[in-house]
Write an enzyme that holds these catalytic residues in place. Structure first.
Site, mmCIF file in Angstrom:
data_model
loop_
_atom_site.group_PDB
_atom_site.id
_atom_site.type_symbol
_atom_site.label_atom_id
_atom_site.label_comp_id
_atom_site.label_asym_id
_atom_site.label_seq_id
_atom_site.Cartn_x
_atom_site.Cartn_y
_atom_site.Cartn_z
ATOM 1 N N ASP A 117 1.231 6.195 5.865
ATOM 2 C CA ASP A 117 0.296 5.254 5.235
ATOM 3 C C ASP A 117 0.899 4.595 3.982
ATOM 4 O O ASP A 117 0.206 3.873 3.267
ATOM 5 C CB ASP A 117 -1.021 5.972 4.900
ATOM 6 C CG ASP A 117 -2.231 5.039 4.961
ATOM 7 O OD1 ASP A 117 -2.108 3.944 5.559
ATOM 8 O OD2 ASP A 117 -3.281 5.404 4.400
ATOM 9 N N LYS A 145 -10.817 12.361 8.247
ATOM 10 C CA LYS A 145 -10.385 11.899 9.565
ATOM 11 C C LYS A 145 -10.379 13.077 10.542
ATOM 12 O O LYS A 145 -10.157 14.214 10.124
ATOM 13 C CB LYS A 145 -8.938 11.366 9.483
ATOM 14 C CG LYS A 145 -8.782 10.034 8.772
ATOM 15 C CD LYS A 145 -7.318 9.604 8.772
ATOM 16 C CE LYS A 145 -7.104 8.341 7.969
ATOM 17 N NZ LYS A 145 -7.778 7.154 8.520
ATOM 18 N N GLU A 180 -9.647 3.745 1.474
ATOM 19 C CA GLU A 180 -9.029 3.975 0.160
ATOM 20 C C GLU A 180 -7.945 2.961 -0.172
ATOM 21 O O GLU A 180 -7.733 2.636 -1.343
ATOM 22 C CB GLU A 180 -8.450 5.399 0.110
ATOM 23 C CG GLU A 180 -7.051 5.591 0.726
ATOM 24 C CD GLU A 180 -6.947 5.248 2.207
ATOM 25 O OE1 GLU A 180 -7.978 5.307 2.898
ATOM 26 O OE2 GLU A 180 -5.839 4.908 2.675
ATOM 27 N N ASP A 187 -2.900 10.071 3.811
ATOM 28 C CA ASP A 187 -4.306 9.674 3.890
ATOM 29 C C ASP A 187 -5.057 10.621 4.817
ATOM 30 O O ASP A 187 -5.010 10.477 6.037
ATOM 31 C CB ASP A 187 -4.412 8.224 4.395
ATOM 32 C CG ASP A 187 -5.864 7.764 4.523
ATOM 33 O OD1 ASP A 187 -6.757 8.452 3.975
ATOM 34 O OD2 ASP A 187 -6.094 6.713 5.161
ATOM 35 N N ARG A 208 -7.693 -0.252 0.199
ATOM 36 C CA ARG A 208 -8.161 -1.467 -0.486
ATOM 37 C C ARG A 208 -8.510 -1.197 -1.944
ATOM 38 O O ARG A 208 -8.447 -2.092 -2.778
ATOM 39 C CB ARG A 208 -9.349 -2.063 0.292
ATOM 40 C CG ARG A 208 -10.577 -1.224 0.302
ATOM 41 C CD ARG A 208 -11.551 -1.642 1.395
ATOM 42 N NE ARG A 208 -11.093 -1.252 2.734
ATOM 43 C CZ ARG A 208 -11.749 -1.538 3.857
ATOM 44 N NH1 ARG A 208 -12.869 -2.227 3.814
ATOM 45 N NH2 ARG A 208 -11.272 -1.141 5.015
ATOM 46 N N ASP A 231 -12.424 6.978 3.123
ATOM 47 C CA ASP A 231 -11.292 6.668 3.998
ATOM 48 C C ASP A 231 -10.907 5.177 3.923
ATOM 49 O O ASP A 231 -9.884 4.774 4.455
ATOM 50 C CB ASP A 231 -11.636 7.056 5.445
ATOM 51 C CG ASP A 231 -10.397 7.193 6.321
ATOM 52 O OD1 ASP A 231 -9.274 7.197 5.754
ATOM 53 O OD2 ASP A 231 -10.554 7.293 7.553
ATOM 54 N N LYS A 246 0.859 -1.191 0.000
ATOM 55 C CA LYS A 246 0.000 0.000 0.000
ATOM 56 C C LYS A 246 0.895 1.240 0.000
ATOM 57 O O LYS A 246 1.802 1.355 0.829
ATOM 58 C CB LYS A 246 -0.922 -0.002 1.231
ATOM 59 C CG LYS A 246 -1.738 1.295 1.402
ATOM 60 C CD LYS A 246 -2.806 1.182 2.484
ATOM 61 C CE LYS A 246 -3.418 2.548 2.803
ATOM 62 N NZ LYS A 246 -4.456 2.505 3.840
HETATM 63 N N1 BES Z 1 -4.740 4.184 6.703
HETATM 64 C C1 BES Z 1 -5.932 3.888 7.409
HETATM 65 C C2 BES Z 1 -5.729 2.814 8.501
HETATM 66 C C3 BES Z 1 -4.847 3.219 9.652
HETATM 67 C C4 BES Z 1 -5.386 3.821 10.771
HETATM 68 C C5 BES Z 1 -3.483 2.929 9.641
HETATM 69 C C6 BES Z 1 -4.578 4.184 11.839
HETATM 70 C C7 BES Z 1 -2.686 3.271 10.709
HETATM 71 C C8 BES Z 1 -3.232 3.906 11.805
HETATM 72 C C9 BES Z 1 -6.987 3.372 6.440
HETATM 73 O O1 BES Z 1 -6.944 3.938 5.177
HETATM 74 C C10 BES Z 1 -8.325 3.720 7.025
HETATM 75 O O2 BES Z 1 -8.591 4.885 7.151
HETATM 76 N N2 BES Z 1 -9.136 2.714 7.338
HETATM 77 C C11 BES Z 1 -10.424 2.923 7.873
HETATM 78 C C12 BES Z 1 -11.348 1.921 7.251
HETATM 79 C C13 BES Z 1 -12.800 2.156 7.552
HETATM 80 C C14 BES Z 1 -13.271 3.462 6.927
HETATM 81 C C15 BES Z 1 -13.596 0.987 7.013
HETATM 82 C C16 BES Z 1 -10.365 2.747 9.394
HETATM 83 O O3 BES Z 1 -9.599 1.899 9.862
HETATM 84 O O4 BES Z 1 -11.021 3.492 10.095
HETATM 85 ZN ZN ZN Z 2 -5.106 4.626 4.531
HETATM 86 MN MN MN Z 3 -8.039 5.740 5.042
#
Ligand code: BES
Ligand code: ZN
Ligand code: MN
Length: 481
Positions: free
Chosen positions: A273, A262, A334, A255, A336, A332, A250
């Protein structure tokens, strides 16, 4: 990159004395040791140090290794990391240790673990600090080893040096803020670092990404003024083999969450990220430096997830290279989307027969496993076991999560084929199963490193900030596969 040389031989101004909790007799500084034991000043815990360094002192450092029964490569790495920090504190320039043969531990690997721990202690990301805090002083560290093991141990030390270079590179790429480490810069760094080692590096621009039909990846990148970059790195170490391992990382250089924005506090570290892609570049470096006779391909879809008049929106229904359509429930989720196209490319264009993806994918993974274990999802138990073995060699724990079919219902779409979120429950699993839709049935393991790639404070021999996890696992997997 680091000035510490690990050498086989003898010499050095300071001698390191290794003790277990049970140790009674030393071959040097016995009087001091008796005193420390009697007064319970020194207990011999793993990584405990006592330095007697002065013009009139013994010029020794006593290093605790913990209980004799519990010794492992990982405990050696931890102990020698602490020793490395102690050597810096006393501004030692050269030191020596006699390496004994520990019961049940391979002698070469014992020396490699020691070398790794010492080298790990040298890492610092201080380029933006006016006054540096970590000042490596040690130039030479001598391993006084068993005579007949010289060749093997020297070979092992070389391998560890290569691995550490890969790990430190991955950390540096992650620790760099997003204003510097843009998709374009990441691609440039991959090229600079790897081409000189004989890795073939291709960088595809937006036009080429469009030609390939990577609609999901493009959707995520739309909000950014900096163009997306698709990075393909090939190490062809065995032309006689059809085997091809793909490492897909990734590569979100930032992000923000996009329109599903966020909270400010959760955004500060989101320059990290791209930890998955950094671990791929670091592993490719170690693999190429050690000239592994394997075919490995690194793949990164790099972009930023931002907000602008062009950005994608919640409620959009987007396409993908695989032809499947995706409802965007959260901008968010993103990672995947970018990985969907990168995985499909790995499976169908490159025809990799094994795929590992590495991603800071879900906050849910941090909730489930904290910062210690990387989460894993697979469609192939055989490959999963290989990853588990590699992770054990590396000392980078991985924990497999279940993937019962019932979870798949959570990411089924209504107006599109799939949804990009599966709700709060089992967030790491549904994210993994979303990715599985794009591997075209190729044996695959997904590694969620959201908790393990970046730390808010030091842990063992891992520094605050980027850890470089799982560079070591990827290297060992490529080597053993
Ligand atoms: N990059 C984040 C995941 C993340 C969060 C990595 C904190 C490291 C520390 C990812 O893109 C994300 O935002 N995931 C969301 C998914 C949700 C919207 C289904 C999440 O984990 O809240
Ligand atoms: Zn992310
Ligand atoms: Mn995200």
């Amino acid at each position: 990159m680091f000035n510490l040389k690990i050498l086989v031989g003898t010499g050095g101004e300071v001698e390191i004395l290794l003790v277990f909790k049970e140790t009674e007799k030393l071959n040097k500084a016995q009087e001091l040791y008796d005193y420390l034991k009697k007064k319970e000043i020194f207990k011999g815990n793993c990584g405990e140090v006592y330095s007697d360094i002065s013009p009139k002192g013994n010029n020794v450092i006593i290093l605790g290794l913990g209980e004799r029964e519990k010794i492992s490569f990982e405990s050696l790495r931890k102990a020698f990391y602490k020793l490395g920090k102690e050597l810096m504190k006393f501004k030692v320039e050269s030191a020596e240790v006699t390496v004994p043969k520990f019961e049940n531990l391979c002698y070469t690997k014992t020396n490699m673990a020691i070398a790794e721990g010492l080298l790990q202690s040298e890492y610092a990301f201080e380029k933006y600090l006016s006054e540096k805090k970590i000042k490596p002083t040690v130039k030479e560290f001598f391993l006084n080893i068993l005579e007949d093991k010289k060749d093997k141990v020297e070979e092992g030390i070389k391998e560890i040096n290569n691995l550490i270079e890969g790990i430190f590179l991955a950390r540096d790429l992650v620790n760099e803020p997003a204003m510097e480490m843009t998709p374009v810069e990441l691609a440039k760094r991959a090229k600079e670092e790897l081409e000189v080692l004989g890795v073939e590096v291709k960088i595809y621009d937006r036009d080429k990404i469009e030609d390939l039909g990577m609609k999901a990846f493009l959707a995520v990148s739309k909000g950014s003024a900096i163009p997306p970059q698709f990075i393909v790195m090939k190490w062809n170490g065995d032309s006689s083999s059809e085997e091809k391992l793909a490492l897909v990382g990734k590569g979100l250089t930032y992000d923000s969450g996009g329109y599903s924005i966020k909270p400010g506090d959760s955004m500060v570290n989101m320059y990290s990220d791209m930890g998955g892609s950094a671990s791929v570049i670091g592993a490719m470096k170690a693999i190429a430096k050690s000239k592994l006779n394997k075919n490995v391909i690194g793949i990164i879809a790099a972009c930023e997830n931002l907000i602008s008049g062009e950005a994608y929106k919640p409620g959009d229904v987007i396409g993908s290279m695989a032809g499947k359509t995706i409802e965007v429930w959260s901008t968010d989720a993103e990672g995947r989307l970018t990985l969907a196209d990168a995985l499909w490319y790995a499976a169908t264009v490159e025809k990799a027969n094994k795929i590992i993806d590495i991603a800071t994918l879900t906050g849910a993974c941090i909730v489930a496993l904290g910062n210690v274990n990387t989460g894993a999802i697979t469609n192939d138990e055989n490959l999963m076991n290989k990853v588990k073995n590699a992770s054990e060699l590396a000392g980078e724990p991985v924990w497999q999560l279940p993937s019962n079919d019932e979870y798949r219902d959570l990411i089924k779409g209504t107006v599109g084929d799939l949804k990009n979120t599966g709700g709060r429950g089992g967030g790491t699993i549904t994210a993994g199963l979303f990715l599985e839709e794009f591997v075209n049935k190729t044996p695959w393991v997904h590694l969620d490193i959201a908790g393990t790639a970046f730390l808010s404070g030091e842990m063992g021999y891992l520094p605050k900030g980027a850890t470089g996890v799982p560079v070591k696992t990827l290297y060992h997997l490529a080597k053993e596969i």
